[in-house]
Design a protein around this motif. Structure first.
Motif, PDB file in Angstrom:
ATOM      1  N   PRO A 109       0.795  -1.230   0.000  1.00 29.33           N
ATOM      2  CA  PRO A 109       0.000   0.000   0.000  1.00 29.33           C
ATOM      3  C   PRO A 109       0.830   1.283   0.000  1.00 29.33           C
ATOM      4  O   PRO A 109       0.453   2.261  -0.639  1.00 29.33           O
ATOM      5  CB  PRO A 109      -0.834  -0.115   1.269  1.00 29.33           C
ATOM      6  N   PHE A 110       1.960   1.279   0.702  1.00 29.16           N
ATOM      7  CA  PHE A 110       2.812   2.470   0.707  1.00 29.16           C
ATOM      8  C   PHE A 110       3.431   2.697  -0.665  1.00 29.16           C
ATOM      9  O   PHE A 110       3.451   3.815  -1.174  1.00 29.16           O
ATOM     10  CB  PHE A 110       3.918   2.342   1.772  1.00 29.16           C
ATOM     11  N   GLU A 111       3.933   1.622  -1.271  1.00 31.53           N
ATOM     12  CA  GLU A 111       4.525   1.717  -2.602  1.00 31.53           C
ATOM     13  C   GLU A 111       3.463   2.121  -3.630  1.00 31.53           C
ATOM     14  O   GLU A 111       3.697   2.970  -4.488  1.00 31.53           O
ATOM     15  CB  GLU A 111       5.150   0.378  -2.993  1.00 31.53           C
ATOM     16  N   GLY A 112       2.285   1.510  -3.537  1.00 33.83           N
ATOM     17  CA  GLY A 112       1.203   1.851  -4.460  1.00 33.83           C
ATOM     18  C   GLY A 112       0.760   3.298  -4.330  1.00 33.83           C
ATOM     19  O   GLY A 112       0.543   3.984  -5.332  1.00 33.83           O
ATOM     20  N   ALA A 113       0.636   3.765  -3.090  1.00 32.09           N
ATOM     21  CA  ALA A 113       0.256   5.166  -2.879  1.00 32.09           C
ATOM     22  C   ALA A 113       1.301   6.099  -3.474  1.00 32.09           C
ATOM     23  O   ALA A 113       0.956   7.105  -4.118  1.00 32.09           O
ATOM     24  CB  ALA A 113       0.086   5.437  -1.386  1.00 32.09           C
ATOM     25  N   GLU A 114       2.569   5.745  -3.293  1.00 36.56           N
ATOM     26  CA  GLU A 114       3.644   6.559  -3.866  1.00 36.56           C
ATOM     27  C   GLU A 114       3.559   6.573  -5.393  1.00 36.56           C
ATOM     28  O   GLU A 114       3.689   7.635  -6.020  1.00 36.56           O
ATOM     29  CB  GLU A 114       5.001   6.021  -3.416  1.00 36.56           C
ATOM     30  N   LEU A 115       3.328   5.413  -6.000  1.00 30.06           N
ATOM     31  CA  LEU A 115       3.202   5.355  -7.456  1.00 30.06           C
ATOM     32  C   LEU A 115       2.036   6.209  -7.944  1.00 30.06           C
ATOM     33  O   LEU A 115       2.159   6.950  -8.925  1.00 30.06           O
ATOM     34  CB  LEU A 115       3.012   3.906  -7.907  1.00 30.06           C
ATOM     35  N   ILE A 116       0.909   6.123  -7.256  1.00 31.64           N
ATOM     36  CA  ILE A 116      -0.276   6.883  -7.672  1.00 31.64           C
ATOM     37  C   ILE A 116      -0.045   8.378  -7.513  1.00 31.64           C
ATOM     38  O   ILE A 116      -0.366   9.165  -8.412  1.00 31.64           O
ATOM     39  CB  ILE A 116      -1.524   6.425  -6.888  1.00 31.64           C
ATOM     40  N   ILE A 117       0.539   8.777  -6.393  1.00 37.33           N
ATOM     41  CA  ILE A 117       0.773  10.207  -6.175  1.00 37.33           C
ATOM     42  C   ILE A 117       1.787  10.747  -7.175  1.00 37.33           C
ATOM     43  O   ILE A 117       1.542  11.752  -7.844  1.00 37.33           O
ATOM     44  CB  ILE A 117       1.235  10.475  -4.719  1.00 37.33           C
ATOM     45  N   GLU A 118       2.934  10.098  -7.292  1.00 39.17           N
ATOM     46  CA  GLU A 118       3.994  10.609  -8.165  1.00 39.17           C
ATOM     47  C   GLU A 118       3.650  10.548  -9.641  1.00 39.17           C
ATOM     48  O   GLU A 118       4.025  11.433 -10.398  1.00 39.17           O
ATOM     49  CB  GLU A 118       5.294   9.833  -7.928  1.00 39.17           C
ATOM     50  N   ASN A 119       2.958   9.499 -10.064  1.00 34.97           N
ATOM     51  CA  ASN A 119       2.747   9.295 -11.494  1.00 34.97           C
ATOM     52  C   ASN A 119       1.370   9.701 -11.987  1.00 34.97           C
ATOM     53  O   ASN A 119       1.161   9.766 -13.196  1.00 34.97           O
ATOM     54  CB  ASN A 119       3.004   7.828 -11.848  1.00 34.97           C
ATOM     55  N   VAL A 120       0.447   9.928 -11.061  1.00 35.20           N
ATOM     56  CA  VAL A 120      -0.892  10.286 -11.489  1.00 35.20           C
ATOM     57  C   VAL A 120      -1.332  11.602 -10.850  1.00 35.20           C
ATOM     58  O   VAL A 120      -1.604  12.572 -11.540  1.00 35.20           O
ATOM     59  CB  VAL A 120      -1.905   9.159 -11.171  1.00 35.20           C
TER      60      VAL A 120
END
Length: 174
Positions: A109-120
């Motif tokens: 969840p932490f990695e996914g949240a980071e991906l969503i915030i940074e890339n989307v």
């Protein structure tokens, strides 16, 4: 993500391939050698798809085929991602895919949240669709280390569920 040791189980091997896919779908392509080695490890662990065999046995002069074969492997394993042509719809579809990976337990969840915030979210800006995750991250940031990690995972996973409800599935490309 990739290691030199073969995964012990099919689940571990698929998780390694999914890990490569989490970055792959947004253009951060792994080196062909990394893909080939991951495919070999997956075969040893018992994963079996037609394109995985082809990917695993590519020779040095054939590495240019690794990208296409990895795309096929992702589809054959059921976690391929094909964004809509429209850039902004594609960004939201990507956020939805990562949220589904979080909810499914395949993406931290932490990695996914980071991906969503940074890339989307950073590219897309404020939106109703992404608000649940942005709001949860704001709360977690304000609390700092006072939030136990298990509780933070629960909040992030719940926010990922909310993203799935707010972002409609992308139209399937042929």
């Amino acid at each position: 993500m990739a290691t030199s040791e073969a995964p012990a189980t099919v689940d571990e091997a698929v998780r390694e391939l999914r890990g490569l896919a989490h970055e792959w779908v947004d253009g951060r392509r792994a080196d062909p050698g990394v893909l080939i080695q991951a495919a070999l490890r997956a075969l040893v662990a018992g994963v079996d798809t037609p394109s995985l065999w082809l990917l695993a046995w590519l020779l040095g002069g054939e590495e240019d085929q690794a990208s296409e074969l990895f795309d096929r492997v992702m589809d054959e394993l059921g976690f391929g991602f094909h964004p809509p042509e429209d850039y902004w719809e594609g960004r939201l579809a990507l956020a939805r895919w990562w949220a589904a990976e979080i909810v499914g337990g395949w993406l931290d969840p932490f990695e996914g949240a980071e991906l969503i915030i940074e890339n989307v979210a950073e590219a897309y800006g404020p939106s109703e669709e992404l608000a649940p995750l942005v709001d949860v991250l704001g709360v977690l940031w304000d609390r700092g280390p006072q939030t136990p990690p298990d509780e933070a995972v629960t909040y992030l996973t719940r926010a990922a569920h909310e993203l799935l409800a707010r972002i409609p599935p992308a139209a399937v490309r042929p």
